[in-house]
Design a protein around this motif. Structure first.
Motif, short mmCIF file in Angstrom:
data_model
loop_
_atom_site.label_atom_id
_atom_site.label_comp_id
_atom_site.label_asym_id
_atom_site.label_seq_id
_atom_site.Cartn_x
_atom_site.Cartn_y
_atom_site.Cartn_z
N ALA A 13 -8.99 20.02 5.59
CA ALA A 13 -7.95 19.09 5.14
C ALA A 13 -7.84 17.97 6.16
CB ALA A 13 -6.61 19.80 4.99
N LEU B 223 -5.35 14.38 7.17
CA LEU B 223 -4.26 13.43 6.96
C LEU B 223 -4.85 12.03 7.11
CD1 LEU B 223 -2.60 15.85 9.02
CD2 LEU B 223 -0.94 14.73 7.53
N THR C 91 2.24 16.20 9.03
CA THR C 91 1.33 16.89 9.94
C THR C 91 1.91 18.24 10.34
OG1 THR C 91 0.63 14.73 10.83
CG2 THR C 91 0.02 16.69 12.09
N ALA D 293 1.50 20.60 7.44
CA ALA D 293 0.11 20.99 7.22
C ALA D 293 -0.36 22.01 8.24
CB ALA D 293 -0.79 19.75 7.26
N CYS E 257 0.26 25.51 7.12
CA CYS E 257 -0.43 26.02 5.93
C CYS E 257 -1.35 27.18 6.30
CB CYS E 257 -1.24 24.90 5.28
SG CYS E 257 -0.24 23.67 4.43
N LEU F 269 -7.81 21.34 10.15
CA LEU F 269 -6.94 20.21 9.85
C LEU F 269 -7.28 19.04 10.76
CD1 LEU F 269 -4.48 18.99 8.36
CD2 LEU F 269 -3.03 19.99 10.15
N LEU G 244 -4.41 14.56 2.46
CA LEU G 244 -2.95 14.58 2.60
C LEU G 244 -2.47 13.20 3.01
CD1 LEU G 244 -2.67 17.94 4.59
CD2 LEU G 244 -2.03 17.60 2.19
N SER H 270 4.66 23.01 3.37
CA SER H 270 3.45 23.82 3.56
C SER H 270 3.28 24.84 2.44
CB SER H 270 3.49 24.52 4.92
OG SER H 270 4.66 25.30 5.06
N ILE I 281 1.73 23.19 -0.57
CA ILE I 281 0.29 22.92 -0.38
C ILE I 281 -0.51 24.20 -0.56
CG2 ILE I 281 -1.46 22.08 1.23
CD1 ILE I 281 0.80 20.40 2.54
N PHE J 213 -1.13 14.68 -2.28
CA PHE J 213 -2.39 15.33 -1.94
C PHE J 213 -3.38 15.24 -3.09
CE2 PHE J 213 0.25 18.94 -3.53
CZ PHE J 213 -0.54 19.35 -4.61
#
Length: 241
Positions: A5, A7, A34, A37, A40, A46, A102, A111, A114, A170
């Motif tokens: 993933a 950002l 952030t 995420a 998650c 990430l 993202l 989170s 997601i 997303f």
């Protein structure tokens, strides 16, 4: 299965200058999503994907090694760059089975949402998926009804087919399908088997303009835990019974 993933955190912004570095309650805008995420459970790697070393420097003071950093080619950092272009670039450089985009401007995305979207993507064997705001009301396009018959008696809103409006929160893709589509026609956002995934009204807020920013600031200034819903005293017995 490797799930990457990133950002997408661009330095420039046309409507709100240097939007991702705006401080909201003392924290840069990009840091809110952030943080979500990082929590998650389904994401293996990430990345902060940016065209700016400055943003990387700021992010490292906050997140250090909790995330990875990717400084993409400046040619992929302009306002004219298509999402497909820098997603393809990322997929080639960081191989995996699934890639998630993202958008930090969707700072209220949680989170758990997601993770739930990732599970849905895998369970339904999708190739592409995007976040959407679900609107179960009477909707029109160019003054023509799209989810009800305007020539008949108006249906109740609870009986309507919900309309999904894409948010920028997303995107999720199966790498193989995306890459094949992009290399064939230079477009792949809605490749293969596609579904949208509904998120809450709050999570669908995307900071595009100053009005959006004002809404976000007002919400962040409140403590949701303090909210207490009460009824007029005249209906106390109705509620009790």
């Amino acid at each position: 299965m490797i799930i990457n993933a990133f950002l997408a955190c661009r330095l420039g912004s046309n409507r709100i200058k240097f939007k991702n570095l705006l401080l909201l309650k003392g924290k840069p805008l990009f840091s809110y999503l952030t943080e979500s995420a990082i929590k998650c459970k389904k994401i293996n790697n990430l990345y902060l994907n940016t065209d700016s070393q400055l943003i990387i420097d700021v992010a490292k003071t906050i997140f250090d090694n909790k995330i990875k950093y990717f400084l993409r080619d400046p040619n992929l950092g302009t306002s004219d760059t298509a999402l497909d272009d820098y997603v393809y670039d990322f997929m080639i450089k960081f191989p995996g089975e699934i890639t998630i985009f993202l958008n930090p401007c969707s700072l209220f995305l949680q989170s758990k949402t997601i993770d739930k979207a990732i599970n849905h993507f895998i369970d339904k064997d999708l190739d592409s998926c995007c976040a959407s705001q679900i609107s179960q009301t009477h909707c029109f396009y160019k003054n023509k009804s799209i989810n009800f018959d305007s020539k008949s008696s108006q249906p109740r809103s609870q009986d309507l087919e919900p309309v999904h409006c894409m948010t920028s929160g997303f995107f999720i893709w199966k790498n193989k399908t995306f890459i094949e589509s992009y290399e064939k026609k230079s477009a792949a956002n809605f490749c293969g088997k596609f579904q949208s995934f509904g998120v809450s009204s709050l999570e669908s807020i995307d900071i595009d303009n100053y009005e959006d920013l004002e809404i976000a600031e007002k919400f962040l200034s409140k403590n949701p835990i303090e909210l207490q819903y009460q009824y007029h005293p005249f209906v106390a017995d109705l509620i009790k019974n």
